[in-house]
Design a protein around this motif. Structure first.
Motif, PDB file in Angstrom:
ATOM      1  N   ALA A 234      11.712  10.665   3.582  1.00 22.58           N
ATOM      2  CA  ALA A 234      11.297   9.266   3.672  1.00 22.58           C
ATOM      3  C   ALA A 234      10.782   8.758   2.331  1.00 22.58           C
ATOM      4  CB  ALA A 234      10.217   9.112   4.747  1.00 22.58           C
ATOM      5  N   MET A 235      10.058   9.604   1.590  1.00 23.70           N
ATOM      6  CA  MET A 235       9.554   9.207   0.277  1.00 23.70           C
ATOM      7  C   MET A 235      10.700   8.884  -0.688  1.00 23.70           C
ATOM      8  SD  MET A 235       6.262   9.080   0.161  1.00 23.70           S
ATOM      9  CE  MET A 235       4.813   9.601   1.093  1.00 23.70           C
TER      10      MET A 235
ATOM     11  N   PHE B 157       3.780   3.901   8.104  1.00 25.95           N
ATOM     12  CA  PHE B 157       4.693   4.784   7.382  1.00 25.95           C
ATOM     13  C   PHE B 157       5.274   5.840   8.314  1.00 25.95           C
ATOM     14  CE2 PHE B 157       5.088   9.014   5.503  1.00 25.95           C
ATOM     15  CZ  PHE B 157       6.109   8.806   4.586  1.00 25.95           C
ATOM     16  N   ARG B 158       4.423   6.479   9.100  1.00 28.36           N
ATOM     17  CA  ARG B 158       4.859   7.546  10.007  1.00 28.36           C
ATOM     18  C   ARG B 158       5.774   7.017  11.109  1.00 28.36           C
ATOM     19  NH1 ARG B 158       0.048   9.326  13.243  1.00 28.36           N
ATOM     20  NH2 ARG B 158       0.585   7.302  14.178  1.00 28.36           N
TER      21      ARG B 158
ATOM     22  N   SER C 219      -4.271   2.858   9.039  1.00 35.04           N
ATOM     23  CA  SER C 219      -3.297   1.882   9.537  1.00 35.04           C
ATOM     24  C   SER C 219      -2.014   1.926   8.711  1.00 35.04           C
ATOM     25  CB  SER C 219      -3.901   0.477   9.499  1.00 35.04           C
ATOM     26  OG  SER C 219      -5.051   0.399  10.310  1.00 35.04           O
ATOM     27  N   VAL C 220      -2.173   2.027   7.395  1.00 33.78           N
ATOM     28  CA  VAL C 220      -1.010   2.084   6.512  1.00 33.78           C
ATOM     29  C   VAL C 220      -0.177   3.328   6.811  1.00 33.78           C
ATOM     30  CG1 VAL C 220      -0.247   2.283   4.119  1.00 33.78           C
ATOM     31  CG2 VAL C 220      -2.161   0.772   4.704  1.00 33.78           C
ATOM     32  N   TYR C 221      -0.860   4.465   6.917  1.00 35.36           N
ATOM     33  CA  TYR C 221      -0.143   5.710   7.202  1.00 35.36           C
ATOM     34  C   TYR C 221       0.535   5.661   8.568  1.00 35.36           C
ATOM     35  CZ  TYR C 221       0.915  10.587   8.071  1.00 35.36           C
ATOM     36  OH  TYR C 221       1.570  11.760   8.374  1.00 35.36           O
ATOM     37  N   SER C 222      -0.087   5.002   9.529  1.00 35.17           N
ATOM     38  CA  SER C 222       0.497   4.893  10.860  1.00 35.17           C
ATOM     39  C   SER C 222       1.842   4.168  10.810  1.00 35.17           C
ATOM     40  CB  SER C 222      -0.465   4.154  11.798  1.00 35.17           C
ATOM     41  OG  SER C 222       0.104   4.010  13.081  1.00 35.17           O
TER      42      SER C 222
ATOM     43  N   ALA D 237       0.829  -1.206   0.000  1.00 41.74           N
ATOM     44  CA  ALA D 237       0.000   0.000   0.000  1.00 41.74           C
ATOM     45  C   ALA D 237       0.866   1.260   0.000  1.00 41.74           C
ATOM     46  CB  ALA D 237      -0.929  -0.012   1.213  1.00 41.74           C
ATOM     47  N   ILE D 238       1.936   1.235   0.776  1.00 37.41           N
ATOM     48  CA  ILE D 238       2.844   2.389   0.812  1.00 37.41           C
ATOM     49  C   ILE D 238       3.503   2.593  -0.549  1.00 37.41           C
ATOM     50  CG2 ILE D 238       4.982   3.282   1.834  1.00 37.41           C
ATOM     51  CD1 ILE D 238       4.131   1.847   4.440  1.00 37.41           C
TER      52      ILE D 238
END
Length: 261
Positions: free
Chosen positions: A244-245, A70-71, A65-68, A42-43
């Motif tokens: 990070a990207m 990643f962060r 959840s995915v963003y969590s 997903a990321i």
């Protein structure tokens, strides 16, 4: 068996390489219920496709959840550790030492969007946005990245980047740069580090585009990053998120190399 839902998803061989680098669940909490392969896919979908987190397809876990993940991995330095481990593997596959001794440094100015965050105006490139300061090895693999407002001078961005170099760059001895990094920066580096800056100047008698020795390597890396739509502009609110990207984009590129082999 091909388990890819979308072209950006990891293949089985790529996931086999990455799986061992995924940090375990935090002790003392609820057992991890999400499929980490789907989270990573997903990321990658966001970074490659350039979409908003809220627009993730339903086949992936919930975007919150995915963003969590990643962060959290951004804050803990996990993305950098994964990236640096894979870079060492790619270099070994190429018959090189895992730690580079030479590199190339340059910056790239990119536009920003309406998302709040730091930005500035690059008078040389006539771009309002941010700058990506990149240090790459002689094969174009990323060694370090710092994102600043576009108004920050290349020399100042280079100082910031060089002071952040970690142990993965301890064998670094020579960095090629363009003429904009000449002057006090060369002396500043010589006084503080074991490596040296070597400016590569464009011949005065040549006009138009000129392919300069060593200098083209970092330009090719910038071209690689342009293949990722999330990096076509700087869409992020925080500079650390932009960095990070870049690490995730280079991580995917290296996984594709290792997965083929």
């Amino acid at each position: 068996m091909n388990t890819q839902l979308y072209p950006t998803d990891l293949t089985d061989s790529q996931w086999g390489i990455l799986q061992e680098l995924i940090p375990p669940a935090k002790p003392g909490g609820r057992p991890r219920s999400l499929d980490m392969r789907r989270v990573v896919n997903a990321i990658l979908y966001v970074v490659v496709g350039g979409i908003q987190w809220r627009m993730l397809p339903k086949e992936y876990p919930k975007w919150q959840s995915v963003y969590s993940y990643f962060r959290d991995w951004k804050r803990s330095g996990t993305w950098i550790r994964i990236h640096d481990t894979l870079r060492a593997k790619v270099r070994r596959r190429a018959g090189r030492h895992k730690q580079p001794t030479g590199g190339c440094l340059d910056s790239q100015s990119v536009k920003t969007t309406a998302v709040p965050g730091s930005r500035g105006f690059d008078k040389a490139k006539l771009i309002k946005g941010r700058k990506r300061h990149l240090l790459v090895d002689t094969t174009g693999l990323l060694m370090a990245v710092v994102v600043t407002a576009a108004s920050v001078q290349d020399r100042d961005g280079a100082r910031l980047l060089l002071t952040r170099l970690g142990g993965a760059c301890k064998k670094l001895r020579l960095i090629w740069v363009d003429g904009g990094y000449r002057g006090q920066l060369v002396n500043w580096v010589a006084e503080r580090f074991r490596f040296r800056l070597r400016p590569v100047l464009r011949p005065k008698e040549r006009k138009g585009f000129t392919l300069l020795p060593r200098r083209w390597v970092v330009e090719r890396t910038f071209a690689w990053l342009n293949h990722y739509r999330r990096l076509s502009k700087d869409y992020e609110g925080l500079e650390a998120t932009s960095e990070a990207m870049v690490h995730i984009a280079m991580t995917r590129m290296m996984l594709r190399r290792l997965g083929r082999e």
